[in-house]
Design a protein around this motif. Structure first.
Motif, PDB file in Angstrom:
ATOM      1  N   GLN A  35       2.020   1.683  -3.536  1.00  0.00           N
ATOM      2  CA  GLN A  35       0.930   2.141  -4.386  1.00  0.00           C
ATOM      3  C   GLN A  35       0.698   3.646  -4.239  1.00  0.00           C
ATOM      4  O   GLN A  35       0.513   4.355  -5.222  1.00  0.00           O
ATOM      5  N   ARG A  36       0.776   4.089  -3.007  1.00  0.00           N
ATOM      6  CA  ARG A  36       0.601   5.527  -2.742  1.00  0.00           C
ATOM      7  C   ARG A  36       1.714   6.333  -3.417  1.00  0.00           C
ATOM      8  O   ARG A  36       1.488   7.349  -4.041  1.00  0.00           O
ATOM      9  N   SER A  78       0.838  -1.210   0.000  1.00  0.00           N
ATOM     10  CA  SER A  78       0.000   0.000   0.000  1.00  0.00           C
ATOM     11  C   SER A  78       0.867   1.251   0.000  1.00  0.00           C
ATOM     12  O   SER A  78       0.510   2.266  -0.598  1.00  0.00           O
TER      13      SER A  78
END
Ligand code: ZN
Length: 433
Positions: free
Chosen positions: A388-389, A385
């Protein structure tokens, strides 16, 4: 030895203009000895008397790389071959390569130019200079070699490649200065850290000269931090001898071009009209102190701009900005013109990213797309995550800069091809219509 050539380097504009006019007239007489210019000048009715002031430069025809290729190998020789002592030849991927001839005096002057540049960034005869350039036809080898010897530095002609040996030399010989390609400087620093060597603590490095590859200010800062050095931008091209054409001073605000050696013009590459100061244009250079092979209004294909105002270092010779790329490097994607350096400038702002990246242009379902793969730095997480950010943030910034949305892929460190030579940053796999 003192290579601060104060009288020349701080000459006022009027005296520089006068010197240039005088040398340009001589150059025209000299160039007319070559079959190529003899014919070209005759067609246009040009003689040394055509030049009364620098304004008259625009009467002269341009010279292009194709002119050099079409007159391969000796069509531009302005002295008999027996008076030439060296030739350098570019690697031509297609057709004839370009050839540049040098007399003994030309080599002497070239070495002087390079020594002057090296002195300008603070190098002295007490320095140990290691050159990681390929020797041979590539002018970054011999060009720096003779310049550094003239300066009186202890030279280590290590040549290209073999990183472990480079690092051993740096440590054992107390190397204080490297000449190195920027992508390889990042790579060499990484290898040092992998080997448990801290360049700031375990080496004497203090200065590096980086060139031969367009690079961003962010990449320079990163190299400076990694190696604990000052990195100075240098520019050369074999047609203009090689290294020493333009070099940063210690102010690091643009590269000075030695105007007692060349006349600088910046033109719009399409109209060939001069651009205003501060605007981007193609660099056009006229040699005014060369015997064997003078070049008149040579179109370099490099895009840059002139920096207005005086430099704090006191030198009066014109300054240009770092290169935005060659007009040949420009990527045209979906009608948008862009340069790889714009992408690098964004990527290098993220400490989570390493120095290695690859841009691939490909055709997907009849549409041309750009994929940017960039390695993560080893300090970074593999949390999905978070990655992804980060991908989203970088993509947004790329989109703002490029005005199109590339696909961005963050990849593990070491997964992109490693290059010890000049880095290949763009792969174009597009189908042509
Ligand atoms: Zn300066």
């Amino acid at each position: 030895m003192n290579y601060w050539q104060k009288d020349i380097e701080t000459m006022d504009r009027d005296s520089l203009d006068k010197l240039q006019v005088e040398r340009l007239k001589k150059t025209i007489a000299q160039a007319a000895n070559s079959p190529f210019y003899k014919k070209r000048f005759a067609e246009k009715g040009i003689t040394p008397d055509s030049i009364q002031s620098l304004e008259d430069l625009k009467k002269l025809p341009f010279t292009t790389k194709d002119d050099l290729r079409n007159n391969y190998p000796f069509g531009l020789a302005a002295i008999p071959l027996k008076e030439c002592v060296r030739l350098h030849s570019s690697s031509g991927t297609t057709g004839n390569p370009t050839v540049v001839l040098h007399s003994a005096k030309d080599l002497e002057e070239w070495a002087n130019q390079v020594a002057r540049c090296m002195y300008m960034v603070g190098l002295r005869d007490t320095d140990v200079f290691q050159n990681t350039s390929g020797y041979g036809m590539f002018t970054g080898g011999l060009g720096f070699q003779y310049g550094a010897e003239k300066l009186g530095a202890l030279t280590v002609p290590a040549a290209a490649g073999n990183s472990k040996r480079q690092i051993k030399f740096i440590k054992d010989f107390g190397t204080t200065c490297l000449h190195i390609i920027p992508s390889y400087a990042s790579r060499l620093a990484e290898i040092m850290y992998e080997e448990g060597i801290d360049p700031k603590r375990d080496t004497q490095l203090k200065t590096i000269c980086i060139g031969a590859e367009p690079h961003s200010e962010e990449q320079r800062l990163r190299i400076e931090q990694l190696l604990g050095v000052k990195a100075y931008n240098c520019f050369g091209m074999s047609e203009m001898n090689g290294p020493g054409v333009a070099f940063e001073c210690q102010e690091q605000k643009g590269l000075h071009i030695w105007e007692d050696y060349v006349i600088v013009e910046l033109v719009n590459p399409e109209t060939l009209e001069p651009v205003a100061e501060g605007e981007t244009g193609e660099l056009v250079l006229t040699t005014i102190n060369r015997e064997a092979m003078p070049l008149i209004r040579y179109r370099t294909r490099d895009l840059t701009s002139l920096i207005p105002g005086a430099c704090a270092c006191g030198r009066t010779h014109k300054r240009i900005t770092r290169f935005k790329g060659r007009s040949d490097d420009m990527i045209i994607l979906k009608g948008v013109n862009l340069f790889p350096i714009q992408i690098e400038t964004i990527l290098m702002q993220f400490p989570e990213l390493g120095g290695n990246y690859l841009i691939t242009l490909e055709t997907i379902k009849n549409s041309d797309e750009m994929l940017i793969e960039v390695e993560l730095s080893d300090l970074f997480t593999d949390d999905y995550s978070v990655l992804q950010r980060l991908t989203k943030t970088i993509t947004r910034q790329l989109k703002d800069e490029l005005l199109l949305t590339p696909r961005l892929k963050l990849v593990a460190k070491g997964s992109l091809p490693v290059q010890e030579g000049k880095a290949v940053r763009v792969k174009d796999l597009r189908k042509l219509n």
